[in-house]
Design an enzyme around this catalytic site. Sequence first.
Site, short mmCIF file in Angstrom:
data_model
loop_
_atom_site.label_atom_id
_atom_site.label_comp_id
_atom_site.label_asym_id
_atom_site.label_seq_id
_atom_site.Cartn_x
_atom_site.Cartn_y
_atom_site.Cartn_z
N GLU A 1 10.08 -5.79 32.67
CA GLU A 1 10.80 -6.20 31.51
C GLU A 1 12.27 -5.92 31.63
OE1 GLU A 1 9.72 -7.73 28.46
OE2 GLU A 1 7.86 -7.61 29.70
N SER B 1 -32.05 12.81 -18.75
CA SER B 1 -32.29 14.19 -19.06
C SER B 1 -31.31 15.20 -18.39
CB SER B 1 -33.66 14.31 -19.17
OG SER B 1 -34.41 13.82 -20.37
#
Length: 853
Positions: free
Chosen positions: A91, A493
């Site tokens: 780069e 229950s």
Amino acid sequence: MIRFVLSSIGGLFSWVVTALFFGALTLGAIFWMYSRNLPSHEQLAQYTPKTISRIYNGEGRLIDEFAEERRLFVPIGDMPDLVKHAFISAEDKNFYVHKGYDARGIVAALVDAVKSGGRDLRGASTITQQVMKNFLLSSDRSIERKIKELILATRLEETLNKDQILELYLNEIFLGQNSYGVAAAAQTYFNKTLAQLEPHEAATLAAMPAAPSNFHPVRNRDKLEGRRNYVLREMAQNGYITPDVYEVERQQPVRSVQNGDFPPFRDALPPRDYFTDEIRRQLSRSFGQDEFFGGGLTIRATVDPDMQDHSGAVLRAALEKYDRGRGVWRGTGASIPADQLGDEHAWRAALVEVPTDKAPRDIPGWHPAVVLALGDGAARIGIEGIEEDADGHWIPAEDVTWARKRQADGKLGPRAKVAADLLDVGDVVLVRAMTKDEDGSFIRWTLRQVPEVQGSFMAMDVNTGRVIAMQGGFSYQSSVFNRTTQAMRQPGSSFKPFVYAAALDSGFSPATIVVDAPIEVNTPQGLWRPKNASNKFYGPTPVRTGIEQSRNLMTVRIAQEIGMDTVARYAERFGVYSPMNPFLANSLGAQETTMFQMVAAYAMFANGGERVEPTLVDRVQDRWGRTVYRHDQRVCENCAADRLGAGEGPRISSNRERVMDAITAYQLTSMLEGAVQRGSARGLNLPVPVAGKTGTTNDAKDVWFVGYTSNIVAGCYMGFDQPRSLGSDAYGGTLCVPVFEAFMREAIKEYGGTKFKVPPGGYWVKINRFTGERLSEDASGDMVIAEYMREGQEGMFGMGIMVDGGFGMGQNLPLFSQGEDDFGGTAITTSTGQQKVIPKKADFGTLSSGGLY
């Protein structure tokens, strides 16, 4: 003549000087104009990029990770020179020389653009300029952006040194496959750390920044190889590698995870499951989405890996057993075109593409497969991840006889006799290897399917609230909906203990007599007549028997006596509801809640009545290692001492809120022990004391069991996602109790268990458990039970005081004899092989009242 020439030269010189002056002035004006409103570059000195948040189990093993941008930050000092040199060569080879921009590169780019007539446009951006573009500017290709980029680059070079700039670049750059930064990319493409990369692999990463999608290691392999070799050549020319190394490295093939050359990183992680996804859901709410997915959090989960695996296994076994008992074949609903079945490579590629919601891959031992051919009785299959052999893999006829296939008209066909009765060529199915229990040797392949019925399971420490196991369904990949935390279902229950807890704190005792007789309530929806599960009435009955036998009529009368507002306050204090509607039917568990809330509430019964908050996370640390959340706020009083005395252990103090009286908690636990020993969970058989309560709602649309030992509480739920009856033989005691028992057998091996702790301040009395009357201290027999009482409960014994809740008992009722229980119905075989009798279903009249037993 000479004068004319000199005059012309002087005029030309003046023109050139003037042009240069005005050009410089114009250029300066342009740069001044664009430099006025630029973003501040100084913020980059406090660079905090989005990084991966990772979840670890209690053993320190990585079990999951979450990220919006998958990035592993690496300081420049830990970055290998090989990686730095590869990117600099690719780069910006003059990176350590220029002042933010490369004038020669810019001129060369302009020349190329002019020569190509604008077709060959390249950026000529330095690494510093790319940092500015990535952090502060957009990616549009314009002169304006370039000018801003140049200005900011020169400013950044004055603020940060070269290594700091390179650190920003190498950690921020996007390299495809949701990989940001070189460390994440090395893991994504090679499953390696940066230090493990070879030169050609580092060059491969350095080839990608310009356009990662154009250099995909599979789709654009040749193009990537050309770019990689260019980077290697630049590295050699810049002196970073020797010519000999260059020659060797450029001959290497392009290898990657995507090409199957390396195992993916995620293969080392367990499949994502309900536990880590729930951590994601909860912490995203607590910390915010941005912080969770980008804050680089280190999360220590409470999960016990062995218990998590075991809970999944026992829940799946129960769900599959129920599903196969119904005998309906549904399959996966996926298929592969017939023209792809003749080529192994083609059908394997197609099988891999079948989505996990159709063919989940997170069920141990299960494999997706495709039907390649149908024989006279058997079906030949090709199996994902299993090599073909000379004889092929087959589903024999005897493996399909359990099922019937639903026809086009919606009716079930006859029971299958051969594979073709269920399967068609091209069908995608799930299979498992059947093996012998003695030695694990292979018998045959057998068909499987994801059950239509679903369920959930959760277990946690009653003292700390640490959730050690959580399952939100049969398979996370087939359904991410977490039924432990997200499914709102009627507890039936299993809610009744909260009614009895409110009663005990309101002056009742386990021996208080409550009338068990018919009730009629006028409601806007009609007349409500709740009934017991047995459809019988038992007259005056002690509170203990009411909860042990799960008597609906007694529960309603108790709720009416103490007031539904009182019941609602208790339920809300325990976190079961927020808020609870004070309707009488809700005393039987008609209002919906979650398994997560129920298990957490039961933990407070088990620990003596102290508030405990359930948690899936022990600790959270930020990216710098600072603890930002810790669940356990208890204090060890003597842990800082140099040594402890003989027989002395750590003293842990807690300032937790008390949600119920300690004696009430013990009385309720004692009665719930009775529900396990003599009630609907009496098939449960464990080597330590257990208390708990089943729940079965109207038409068995939901079945529950929540129970606990002295240190672990766990709960199981089963039902269809779109509520409908599980069948006439479905009960909490038959479906969920075996799941609880199978899990707790293993949990007890690791966590142990003792008798429930008796709190101080009370006294023991012997009671007739059928009549509630007080007995002498030397009384014995089946009807005798010892109750732990607190001061003030002495007068609540026997038939002298009866609670009817304001509902009259009536006359000439067909009451049943002393000691008779509610079990007068269906005979079943429990998980221990014992024969038990389960009562028939009750008719709850015109309203859904929630609880059966």
